[in-house]
Design an enzyme around this catalytic site. Structure first.
Site, short mmCIF file in Angstrom:
data_model
loop_
_atom_site.label_atom_id
_atom_site.label_comp_id
_atom_site.label_asym_id
_atom_site.label_seq_id
_atom_site.Cartn_x
_atom_site.Cartn_y
_atom_site.Cartn_z
CD GLU A 112 -0.72 0.87 4.31
OE1 GLU A 112 -1.99 0.80 4.01
OE2 GLU A 112 0.00 -0.07 4.81
CG HIS A 137 -1.81 -1.21 1.09
ND1 HIS A 137 -2.30 -1.65 2.52
CD2 HIS A 137 -2.24 -1.87 0.32
CE1 HIS A 137 -3.08 -2.78 2.04
NE2 HIS A 137 -2.93 -2.76 0.63
CD GLU A 165 -1.76 -2.94 9.32
OE1 GLU A 165 -1.66 -1.66 9.09
OE2 GLU A 165 -1.98 -3.86 8.45
CG HIS A 198 0.49 -3.45 5.55
ND1 HIS A 198 -0.25 -3.11 4.54
CD2 HIS A 198 1.24 -4.48 5.31
CE1 HIS A 198 -0.18 -4.04 3.78
NE2 HIS A 198 0.70 -4.99 4.14
CA LIG Z 1 -2.25 -1.31 4.80
#
Ligand SMILES: [Ca+2]
Ligand SMILES: [Ca+2]
Ligand SMILES: [Ca+2]
Ligand SMILES: [Ca+2]
Lengths: 382, 382, 382, 382
Positions: free
Chosen positions: A172, A169, A342, A262
């Protein structure tokens, strides 16, 4: 006094100017090309020295994660090195959902972004620098639809195959800052964990899996609007050559450990999500996963296990996502343990920083800590 | 070709030239002033470009730790930044005990030392730089017999009083390299452990307790030949003003945690020694001590608990030594836990580095890890 | 509030504390060892954060150049990198001649000096760094009475023998800062003047001719109180081994161009003094001298020809001084042109800088400009 | 062994791959958008570690300056910091004119370009850094057709209006490297020329007049294929908003001195072209022009006056070009003197560098020298 001006026609730039009057601007975010997603912004304001600017990003109720805006503060820099946070307010009712950023630059220029950006120039500098470190090679795994290289750095003389990859992504960006920390530690000739890990593992590091989306200023998707992290079951040259190239290289090497890096728009904490609910699930995989999270939590106050995503029920895992796919695919053969790391766009609310929020510096430090945690995890396993 | 020349008339220099012929030199180490101790050496060789020099340090059976020479390799640098190791052989039988160093410099100059030196200029740079960091103050605790400042950096807003001090034994330069790592981490605005520790503790950091001995090129003692780590029961202005000044400041602040940083000549490992055998010993202190060592061992492969000094029997502790004295003195009031951290002059044999052995870089990294371990230790304690 | 403390027991430190009360100190400068000269001071003040200190240096009517104190401002640094100037007043009548320095440090520490100091550690770093540059060798020409090396860097493949040497007078530290600029330019692979000069000349560069005096915190003399720049007619191993070593090497190479770099206490300008009045004087030498001064004046607004020393009458030159001796000695054989470059302790009054006065940075820039001027001077000569 | 891969989809990238076999590639250069011009190339080769690559750029007889290829060597970098030159051969007869580059990278990656590139990221870093220097402001003069800012840095408190601008022709990247040197010197607080010039002049510095062409990898034109240096008589928002914005700001400030910085494909030297042949020509302008060239030639061996462009006959000047237009427009009112500075793509044949040819480093140094020459030029004028 003249009106401020706003530009975004650069690497990872994204904003549309609806109106500017004096130091106030009404703005909106461009959608990812061929996609509905939008949330990433990055633009420059000129001509505001000593005056407070008011920047209204409107229509955000339609953004990818409207739940990400409450409590969020925009990143801002005047020197393009230090990224602080600007006073930011969210009003769901105003103008289709409006984020209002207020900031008074000392000088004429200020750059604003959803998070501190990470340009492709810096990516290429990173690759070039790391490729010159002792024992490191660089490999181009494939080419994106826009014609960019999918770079993979490789190092280590061991048997354990470790894959680290980031920015599926593209918005990010903390994920590529994390990579700087991880790579800096891995290539440090004096660091004891790095020395052990290089003896024991072969690392395959993809600092940016989505250079097209990165360069285009996308939040979530590649050049044709595809979310790469929904393609791992069946990547194609037309939709997801990035995943195809990486997965092909993974099939060649095998995968014992995978970490997919992420950022999360809403949760104010760093956490790891796993691969629960894959058909091939084993206790050993689950134990390995739990053990790594516990080690990392012990090693860094900027990581925690309380907040995170809900765990998938047995058999319900989404195999289009990379970590589920890898744990499933390389479980039987390699006992693969796969982590989705994350980091917050906002802050770690257990240890908040009012000046910077979550930052490149903290992402780098977490990258360093994740490497040490991997060392401890492997050492413990014996 | 002309003879090489050898100079040592600089900060922490120590060598006596007995004879030079071509590229061969017969040398000996000067004793600490008003003391029998000697083991530290530091000198420069000029005029050897492209020729192998042979340097024989003789009479070493009388040195402080003859047991330190077997397996030892001399530190060498041509650029004064990177310190490698030279081929070194020990012969107990030759010329009263001879260490023979062989090295072929690429350029005209090479500096040799028992360990990578740490000059007073660098010390003052460290103090000046750190004193400018956010929230840090510098304090002069007293003055040495030669007239040098005993500098103490202070930071943190918490109640837990932590004292870090190094180089009671001036030739143990790795102790001040360790301080660079510890201070760098403690003052890092983005490091999560540093942020927690600054909230919870008040740090008192003495990067060099023995500037006179350091500058004079001593191994163990101060300007009048006194081993400071045998003075903590009763320091005096005449013999040990360094200890007197530090102990007075400790009495003012109280001490919950103390770390005394050292180097060990013989044991090829980093380890911690404690305060077993003090009269006031409590289980809680012992548990705290054991817990820290276990945490640090988990956090760094460059630290271990297998090798180390024998533990004193109950009641037999030597209260002239700083950590015993502090655990005894501040045990009842503060539950004081005191650590003597030892790093090797040689290497960590569990993870040897043939190029550098133990190094400034590894000392710095261990300093960083000790700070993180302290954070984990305090967090666990709740 | 406690009293400030003052220390000077370090490389090039020089001060004696007569009394301290609160933030006020009465001080005096130590004489050069075995000499009457004194003017250089260098010390550190601790414990003054946020308070204005008043430092009175007394008895200065007996200093080497009392005429240097009117209009002089003391150099001060808190970070040991940037040197500014403190408010300074001279009162000839008070306490045997008193210089009063007032300064309010932001932090706890401030270093004061007659001019920004240049330590032997930095000297060794400079030698080590330069010796690693492409085409540069280092040579030890001899050893001082205290046992220090007299270092000479050599580079260039040409026939014209150029000697640059500095700090015969050790307190004139601007001379070694000048050397940093000169050497930085000479070793720059992309600088066109450096490239031409390296083709045409052989450079012999002695960045510090008086390391003993430098380290001891002297103004003018070496370890035994000898002014080296009065020894060039007949240097001896007992009084002036520094000159003996350099002159012997000059006799081996010959000298076409010599530059002796100094600081001047009184005159607020940079200027060059020559060798007028030597017995062997030729018009060609005089023309060369004038031409260089004119070129340098054109090239740098921080150099001028209006102010300077009076010119010696024919036959009256003092051949004990280096540039007279060299022009005399190498005039007939090499047409030697020899320059004594003087930089101010105060400022260049044609282009004053209220914040810094004359500074390391300006000395470095003048060093760069002197090299370019030499290039232009040689190019013009064809 | 696998085939090398080639990518150019980045800031200022330009290449088209016709065929790759092993380590050999047949390539061609893309034309500037909506233009016939092409000559700039910039691409990356992956996967060649330790193997010699052979890169054939074909069809170059149709390039903008076929006369630029004989004697030219391609710029190459593996670390993206140091740019050397690769072995390069020109064959006019082969494949429509072929430039053959041969190079064996040590590592996996190498970047090739017509000259060391200067990215927009670096441009923005330059603007942000300089805008934070004491006394410097940044101003956005207008916006390009692609939506990029036309940045202008301003500094100095004097009356003399000096305009420096570069990269009208975007492929002439040496012009922005030159700007780094010019700005670095102008903002140096210790440089005497900079201090004088800031007192006497107001500087307006446009480091990149053509960001669209730069980013697109153009040689000569902007986003719509227009050569900006043929638009100064009558710029329009549709074709040349860059010129319109700059000229409007010049009309506001007036222009005493202008320098337009370029690169030249064919002539192996740095030189200046002027404004001879403008209708308003005055002797005073001509004298000023000649005087500056003479000063600069004296100041730098990397500048000369022998080689250059032919001089226009009286009345024949092309007023579409910036320096002619400015000398004409601001001659009567300001006595404007305007310089077109040209640096080589190849080398300065008077002082060739076989390793690097003309380089960023030499461009930076010439930028520094041009500023000093301006100081001398103004000082002489009194
Ligand atoms: Ca993500
Ligand atoms: Ca010890
Ligand atoms: Ca002098
Ligand atoms: Ca051009």
């Amino acid at each position: 006094m003249s009106d401020i001006t706003i530009h975004a026609q650069f690497d990872s730039g994204n904003i549309e100017v609806l109106a500017i009057t004096g130091t106030e601007a009404r703005l909106t975010i461009r959608r990812d090309h061929r996609s509905e997603f939008f949330q990433w912004f990055h633009f420059r304001v000129s001509g505001a020295a000593g005056r407070e600017v008011t920047l209204r990003l409107t229509g955000l109720n339609a953004s990818a994660y409207p739940g990400g805006w409450p409590g969020y503060r925009a990143a801002v820099s005047e020197d393009r090195e230090h990224w602080g946070r600007a006073a930011t307010a969210w009003d769901k009712e105003a103008d289709g959902g409006t984020l209002t950023i207020r900031y008074q630059p000392a000088g004429d220029l200020a750059w604003f972004a959803y998070f501190a950006p990470y340009s492709l120039e810096r990516h290429d500098d990173l690759i070039a620098t790391m490729a010159q470190a002792e024992g490191v090679t660089s490999r181009c795994l494939g080419t994106t639809l826009d014609g960019r290289a999918i770079d993979c750095l490789e190092l280590g003389e061991g048997e354990t195959q470790v894959w680290l990859y980031a920015r599926q992504h593209p918005g990010e960006t903390m994920a590529e800052w994390w990579m700087e920390g991880a790579l800096d530690r891995l290539t440090d000739p004096a660091d004891p964990w790095a020395r052990l890990l290089r003896q024991r593992c072969r690392f395959h590091v993809v600092p940016n899996m989505n250079p097209d989306g990165s360069f285009r200023g996308h939040l979530r998707t590649n050049a044709v609007g595809v979310n790469l992290n929904r393609e791992w079951h069946a990547p194609t040259p037309e939709r997801s050559p990035e995943v195809l190239a990486v997965l092909r290289a993974m099939d060649q090497s095998g995968v014992h450990v995978a970490m997919d890096v992420h950022g999360d728009e809403a949760i104010p904490a760093a956490f790891i999500a796993g691969f629960h609910g894959i058909p091939a699930w084993t206790e050993a995989q689950g134990t390995g996963y739990d053990r790594y999270r516990a080690i990392l939590e012990r090693r860094s106050p900027d990581f925690q296990t309380r907040l995170g995503y809900p765990t998938a029920r047995p058999g319900s895992a989404n195999l289009t996502m990379s970590t589920n796919q890898l744990a499933q695919r390389f479980g039987p053969s390699h006992g693969c343990v796969a982590f989705t790391l994350e980091m917050p766009f906002k802050d770690n609310d257990d240890l908040p920083d009012t000046a910077q929020g979550w930052s490149p510096e903290r992402s780098i430090q977490l990258g360093r800590d994740c490497i040490a945690a991997l060392g401890e995890w492997l050492a413990e396993r014996g």
